[in-house]
Enzyme design. Structure first.
Site, PDB file in Angstrom:
ATOM      1  CG  ASP A 128      -2.055   0.762   1.133  1.00  0.00           C
ATOM      2  OD1 ASP A 128      -2.568   1.492  -0.266  1.00  0.00           O
ATOM      3  OD2 ASP A 128      -2.280   1.271   2.084  1.00  0.00           O
ATOM      4  CG  ASN A 179       1.952   1.775  -5.324  1.00  0.00           C
ATOM      5  OD1 ASN A 179       3.356   1.458  -4.545  1.00  0.00           O
ATOM      6  ND2 ASN A 179       1.999   0.485  -5.606  1.00  0.00           N
ATOM      7  N   GLY A 180       0.206   5.247  -4.702  1.00  0.00           N
ATOM      8  CA  GLY A 180      -0.375   6.373  -4.776  1.00  0.00           C
ATOM      9  C   GLY A 180      -0.194   8.278  -4.007  1.00  0.00           C
ATOM     10  CB  SER A 225      -8.155  -5.541  -3.593  1.00  0.00           C
ATOM     11  OG  SER A 225      -9.103  -4.444  -3.216  1.00  0.00           O
ATOM     12  CB  THR A 226     -13.060  -8.201  -5.155  1.00  0.00           C
ATOM     13  OG1 THR A 226     -12.229  -7.825  -3.696  1.00  0.00           O
ATOM     14  CG2 THR A 226     -12.381  -9.788  -5.849  1.00  0.00           C
ATOM     15  CD  GLU A 227     -13.427  -5.390  -1.686  1.00  0.00           C
ATOM     16  OE1 GLU A 227     -11.986  -5.572  -1.532  1.00  0.00           O
ATOM     17  OE2 GLU A 227     -14.116  -6.574  -1.639  1.00  0.00           O
ATOM     18  CG  ASN A 228      -7.793  -1.877  -5.653  1.00  0.00           C
ATOM     19  OD1 ASN A 228      -7.369  -3.079  -5.088  1.00  0.00           O
ATOM     20  ND2 ASN A 228      -7.403  -1.219  -4.138  1.00  0.00           N
ATOM     21  NE  ARG A 239      -2.855  -1.306   4.251  1.00  0.00           N
ATOM     22  CZ  ARG A 239      -3.844  -1.549   3.570  1.00  0.00           C
ATOM     23  NH1 ARG A 239      -4.909  -2.801   4.677  1.00  0.00           N
ATOM     24  NH2 ARG A 239      -4.653  -0.994   2.985  1.00  0.00           N
ATOM     25  NE  ARG A 292      -8.332   0.951   4.722  1.00  0.00           N
ATOM     26  CZ  ARG A 292      -8.120   1.530   5.268  1.00  0.00           C
ATOM     27  NH1 ARG A 292      -7.645   2.313   6.545  1.00  0.00           N
ATOM     28  NH2 ARG A 292      -7.498   2.131   4.195  1.00  0.00           N
TER      29      ARG A 292
HETATM   30  C1  IPE Z   1      -4.978  -3.115  -0.918  1.00  0.00           C
HETATM   31  O1  IPE Z   1      -4.995  -1.525  -1.100  1.00  0.00           O
HETATM   32  C2  IPE Z   1      -4.985  -3.653  -1.557  1.00  0.00           C
HETATM   33  C3  IPE Z   1      -4.061  -3.672  -2.639  1.00  0.00           C
HETATM   34  C4  IPE Z   1      -2.621  -3.842  -2.276  1.00  0.00           C
HETATM   35  C5  IPE Z   1      -3.008  -4.719  -3.967  1.00  0.00           C
HETATM   36  P1  IPE Z   1      -5.910  -0.408  -0.862  1.00  0.00           P
HETATM   37  O2  IPE Z   1      -5.100   1.173  -0.610  1.00  0.00           O
HETATM   38  O3  IPE Z   1      -7.133  -0.349  -2.410  1.00  0.00           O
HETATM   39  O4  IPE Z   1      -6.834  -0.632   0.208  1.00  0.00           O
HETATM   40  P2  IPE Z   1      -7.917   0.089   1.303  1.00  0.00           P
HETATM   41  O5  IPE Z   1      -8.845   1.003   0.743  1.00  0.00           O
HETATM   42  O6  IPE Z   1      -6.928   1.523   1.789  1.00  0.00           O
HETATM   43  O7  IPE Z   1      -8.116  -0.880   2.482  1.00  0.00           O
HETATM   44  C1  IPE Z   2      -0.861   0.322  -3.295  1.00  0.00           C
HETATM   45  O1  IPE Z   2      -0.537   1.575  -3.334  1.00  0.00           O
HETATM   46  C2  IPE Z   2      -1.546  -0.010  -4.523  1.00  0.00           C
HETATM   47  C3  IPE Z   2      -2.534  -0.817  -5.119  1.00  0.00           C
HETATM   48  C4  IPE Z   2      -4.299  -0.960  -4.272  1.00  0.00           C
HETATM   49  C5  IPE Z   2      -3.549  -1.127  -6.449  1.00  0.00           C
HETATM   50  P1  IPE Z   2      -2.374   2.438  -3.630  1.00  0.00           P
HETATM   51  O2  IPE Z   2      -2.817   3.070  -4.784  1.00  0.00           O
HETATM   52  O3  IPE Z   2      -3.539   2.050  -2.204  1.00  0.00           O
HETATM   53  O4  IPE Z   2      -1.918   3.574  -2.728  1.00  0.00           O
HETATM   54  P2  IPE Z   2      -3.063   5.169  -2.047  1.00  0.00           P
HETATM   55  O5  IPE Z   2      -3.265   4.028  -0.562  1.00  0.00           O
HETATM   56  O6  IPE Z   2      -3.172   5.728  -2.764  1.00  0.00           O
HETATM   57  O7  IPE Z   2      -1.176   5.734  -1.888  1.00  0.00           O
HETATM   58 MG    MG Z   3      -4.074   2.433  -0.368  1.00  0.00          MG
END
Ligand code: IPE
Ligand code: IPE
Ligand code: MG
Length: 241
Positions: free
Chosen positions: A22, A24-25, A67-70, A182, A188
């Site tokens: 988690d 990257n963004g 994830s399935t939610e992504n 994590r 979580r």
């Molecule tokens: C969890 O990260 C899924 C992956 C790392 C692939 P998210 O960034 O999608 O999780 P939430 O939405 O903050 O719980």
């Molecule tokens: C995790 O990084 C990668 C994926 C869930 C694909 P995020 O993209 O969730 O990064 P943040 O949480 O926005 O920083």
């Molecule tokens: Mg994230």
């Protein structure tokens, strides 16, 4: 890595280490880059982390990549992640053959374009005889996995039990994770390995995934080795009281 930790890990103290990749963004935003650049850097780091874990003697590594939610993310981010997977697969066979690592994809592949499914399956088939495993969770959700496993158990005519469900999970080839790490400060599971995490130890770090490195993994291993795992039983010293 300190010798004591190195020896413990090499002698099998951590059979399976899993990562929720988690941040990257946030990493990209902080650098004034696009989120997609964060994912690109994240993919590179994932490669290095997986290799490091295998090199120090962790035989099963799992990474949560999508994830399935992504799917709820903006369309251009989702398609950039799909393209990233596809281009990663173009060079993966050679690398995993050399590294002698078996790649297993966790999750429902059926939603992907046929060409992508073919590439994923090819990598799985070509590497299937290696004993060290890298599970890549892509379009993975723990709840979806449990439902999928239950359906398969029923279809096979077996009784529903902990054993039969475990046998039909996407992770059937790996033991339950010992340690789930994590990054990026969130605490979580986000639908990751819900069944398998029953007795996993958790380790959280504020480090963003693209900044993850060997030193951070060593820290997670060191923290794990200090934990006392009872699996519901009493620790030896308590039995004497
Ligand atoms: C969890 O990260 C899924 C992956 C790392 C692939 P998210 O960034 O999608 O999780 P939430 O939405 O903050 O719980
Ligand atoms: C995790 O990084 C990668 C994926 C869930 C694909 P995020 O993209 O969730 O990064 P943040 O949480 O926005 O920083
Ligand atoms: Mg994230």
């Amino acid at each position: 890595m300190k010798d004591r930790i190195k020896e413990a890990v090499a002698s099998g103290a951590i059979q399976h280490m899993a990562f929720i990749m988690d941040g990257n963004g946030r990493w990209a935003t902080r650098q004034g880059k696009s989120r997609n650049e964060g994912h690109k850097k994240g993919a590179k780091v994932f490669e290095e982390v997986a290799e490091y874990c295998h090199n120090i003697g962790i035989h099963h590594v799992t990474v949560y990549a999508f994830s399935t939610e992504n799917w709820r993310r903006p369309e251009d981010e989702v398609s950039a992640l799909m393209r990233l997977l596809s281009s990663y697969l173009d060079t993966a066979i050679k690398r995993f053959r050399e590294k002698q690592i078996r790649v297993v994809f966790l999750g429902d592949k059926s939603v992907f374009p046929k060409k992508l499914i073919a590439k994923m399956e090819k990598l799985e088939t070509i590497t299937k005889d290696h004993t060290d495993i890298l599970n890549i969770a892509f379009n993975y959700g723990g709840r979806d996995e449990i439902v999928h496993a239950c359906r398969e158990v029923i279809a096979s005519g077996e009784e529903i039990s902990e054993e039969t469900i475990s046998k039909h999970l996407y992770t059937a080839a790996s033991p339950d994770p010992d340690l789930i790490v994590r990054t990026a400060g969130e605490m979580r599971l986000s639908n990751f390995l819900l069944w398998q995490a029953a007795y996993a130890e958790f380790y959280y770090t504020d480090t963003l995934w693209p900044d993850m490195n060997a030193e951070e993994i060593d820290k997670a291993c060191a923290a794990f080795l200090l934990r006392k795992r009872n699996f519901g039983a009493l620790p030896e010293e308590a039995k004497l009281n």
